[in-house]
Design a protein around this motif. Structure first.
Motif, short mmCIF file in Angstrom:
data_model
loop_
_atom_site.label_atom_id
_atom_site.label_comp_id
_atom_site.label_asym_id
_atom_site.label_seq_id
_atom_site.Cartn_x
_atom_site.Cartn_y
_atom_site.Cartn_z
N PRO A 211 40.84 39.97 29.13
CA PRO A 211 40.01 40.21 30.32
C PRO A 211 40.42 41.49 31.05
CG PRO A 211 41.57 38.44 30.74
CD PRO A 211 41.68 38.76 29.27
N ASP A 212 39.43 42.26 31.49
CA ASP A 212 39.68 43.48 32.25
C ASP A 212 39.76 43.10 33.73
OD1 ASP A 212 39.96 46.00 33.23
OD2 ASP A 212 38.15 46.82 32.29
N LEU A 213 40.92 42.63 34.17
CA LEU A 213 41.09 42.10 35.52
C LEU A 213 40.87 43.17 36.59
CD1 LEU A 213 44.24 39.82 35.00
CD2 LEU A 213 41.83 39.21 34.83
N ASP A 214 41.35 44.38 36.36
CA ASP A 214 41.23 45.43 37.37
C ASP A 214 39.78 45.84 37.58
OD1 ASP A 214 43.93 45.48 37.86
OD2 ASP A 214 44.36 47.08 36.43
N ALA A 215 39.00 45.93 36.51
CA ALA A 215 37.59 46.32 36.65
C ALA A 215 36.83 45.28 37.46
CB ALA A 215 36.96 46.50 35.28
N VAL A 216 37.07 43.99 37.19
CA VAL A 216 36.39 42.93 37.93
C VAL A 216 36.88 42.88 39.37
CG1 VAL A 216 36.13 40.43 38.11
CG2 VAL A 216 35.90 41.54 35.90
N ALA A 217 38.17 43.12 39.60
CA ALA A 217 38.69 43.14 40.96
C ALA A 217 38.03 44.25 41.78
CB ALA A 217 40.21 43.32 40.93
N ASP B 197 44.45 44.20 53.29
CA ASP B 197 43.58 44.35 54.47
C ASP B 197 42.88 45.70 54.47
OD1 ASP B 197 44.16 41.85 55.49
OD2 ASP B 197 45.90 42.56 56.63
N MET B 198 43.60 46.75 54.10
CA MET B 198 43.02 48.08 54.10
C MET B 198 41.94 48.22 53.02
SD MET B 198 46.25 50.55 54.94
CE MET B 198 45.18 51.86 55.50
N ILE B 199 42.14 47.55 51.89
CA ILE B 199 41.11 47.59 50.86
C ILE B 199 39.87 46.85 51.33
CG2 ILE B 199 40.51 46.89 48.51
CD1 ILE B 199 43.43 47.21 47.76
N MET B 200 40.04 45.68 51.94
CA MET B 200 38.90 44.88 52.38
C MET B 200 38.14 45.55 53.51
SD MET B 200 40.08 40.90 52.06
CE MET B 200 41.66 41.08 52.86
N LYS B 201 38.83 46.31 54.35
CA LYS B 201 38.15 47.03 55.44
C LYS B 201 37.46 48.29 54.95
CE LYS B 201 41.27 45.42 59.10
NZ LYS B 201 42.29 45.83 60.09
N GLN C 259 34.27 45.75 45.99
CA GLN C 259 33.08 46.51 46.36
C GLN C 259 32.01 45.60 46.94
OE1 GLN C 259 30.40 48.30 43.26
NE2 GLN C 259 31.16 50.22 44.11
N ASP C 260 31.81 44.43 46.34
CA ASP C 260 30.85 43.47 46.87
C ASP C 260 31.26 43.00 48.26
OD1 ASP C 260 29.41 43.69 44.56
OD2 ASP C 260 30.22 41.85 43.65
N PHE C 261 32.56 42.83 48.48
CA PHE C 261 33.05 42.38 49.79
C PHE C 261 32.81 43.47 50.84
CE2 PHE C 261 36.26 41.83 53.07
CZ PHE C 261 36.22 40.47 53.32
N GLN C 262 33.12 44.71 50.50
CA GLN C 262 32.95 45.80 51.46
C GLN C 262 31.48 46.00 51.84
OE1 GLN C 262 34.73 49.27 49.71
NE2 GLN C 262 36.81 48.47 49.82
#
Length: 354
Positions: free
Chosen positions: A260-266, A197-201, A271-274
């Motif tokens: 796959p670089d999962l962390d980079a895509v995450a 939640d804190m990341i998405m906010k 960032q797109d969500f924020q």
């Protein structure tokens, strides 16, 4: 620091995890109470996509019990990221407790600027015994407090960035002769939020999160699959990790040996969500969904008012329960309409002179 890797986002496993304690330090709280003590009017800035999640009940209760003589108003920022019916619903719901305004902070084409300025002028007249009044802007990190001040000033006077924690200390800005604005660092009062939640906010900085791919499941649960497909051109995923792997292959973000670089895509998805590139909003209480259209620009405002009437929000949004706000909006509309005949007369006179 030990980070929870639960698929649901989970709670914080590490009590000393400073990354997810952003906006909760003693220094930030000291800055907050400085702003509250110095302000005659307190403006709590909320994210229109999640107003209740960025609302601070603790601050509201503190103002009600300890600072009852101070005025509190809500400003719904980023209203360009949600449909109009969502903005209407939240305005009606929040106006039951405090005056509420819709706002879109930008230097080029703002929305709600005229109504907010008129409301601040009303508060200045209400405090006629004072030479100046101070208006403090408080709220969660990354909700747009500094951007609103820059919009009101029509120039960049406060440092802004699409990152949490850009404002370090409080800052005074003069708006009018009798109105001063105070910018406050972001404060996080809801400590029950999960790490996801804190990341998405936008409370924490993505580059500091050690394993962002562990918190991708809540985004997949909140954003509708069709919007994820439109944004990343992938479909048919079975889990959060599978979704990240497909996006990695689609964008070419691979490690050695094709892993796959999962962390980079995450980080990219968060960032797109924020920043509002992934459509998402909470439905207001007692409101039925009218449309699933998710505007990512201000096109719906262009349809509601001509370009020279961008501050005409009295006709766009119904705020019957917020008397001070409705009066401010109506005043802006009436003044603007009264000036139109004068402009036409001036044009006729000039053409006659020629």
């Amino acid at each position: 620091a030990v980070v929870s890797t639960q698929s649901t986002g989970g709670t914080r496993d590490a009590p000393n995890d400073y990354i997810f304690s952003a906006g909760q330090s003693k220094r930030i709280h000291a800055e907050l109470f400085k702003v509250i003590d110095s302000s005659d009017v307190v403006v709590q800035v909320l994210d229109a996509r999640d107003p209740m999640g960025t609302r601070s009940n603790y601050i509201e209760q503190y103002l009600k019990s300890e600072k009852a003589h101070k005025h509190l108003i809500f400003v719904l920022n980023k209203c360009d990221l949600v449909p109009t019916w969502v903005t209407k619903g939240w305005l009606v719901h929040l106006s039951c407790s405090h005056p509420t305004l819709a706002f879109h902070a930008t230097l080029k084409k703002s929305f709600g600027k005229g109504a907010l300025i008129n409301l601040l002028r009303q508060f200045a007249k209400l405090h006629a015994d004072k030479k100046q009044i101070s208006v403090g802007f408080i709220g969660y990190p990354n909700v747009g407090k500094s951007s609103i001040i820059n919009t009101l000033k029509d120039k960049k006077c406060c440092k802004v960035a699409p990152l949490a924690g850009e404002t370090k200390v409080w800052q005074y800005v003069s708006l009018f002769k009798r109105v001063n604005l105070i910018d406050c660092p972001g404060i996080v009062s809801n400590t029950s939020d999960s790490n996801a939640d804190m990341i998405m906010k936008g409370v924490v900085r993505l580059e500091m999160v050690p394993a962002p791919s562990a918190y991708i499941e809540p985004i997949i649960a909140r954003v509708k699959p069709k919007y994820l497909t439109q944004a990343y051109k992938v479909e048919g995923w079975t889990s959060g990790e599978d979704f990240l792997a497909k996006v990695c292959k689609r964008t070419g973000k691979l490690l050695k040996k094709g892993e796959p670089d999962l962390d980079a895509v995450a980080r990219m998805i968060f960032q797109d969500f924020q920043r509002g590139r992934l459509p998402y909003f909470n439905v207001p209480p007692g409101t039925k969904a009218e449309s699933e259209e998710m505007p990512t620009d201000m096109s719906f405002i262009d349809e509601a008012a001509p370009p020279d009437q961008e501050e005409d929000e009295g006709e766009k949004i119904d705020t019957a329960n917020a008397t001070p706000v409705a009066e401010a909006q109506q005043t802006a509309v009436v003044e603007q309409k009264d000036q139109e005949p004068l402009k036409k007369k001036r044009k006729l006179i000039r053409s006659g002179d020629d």
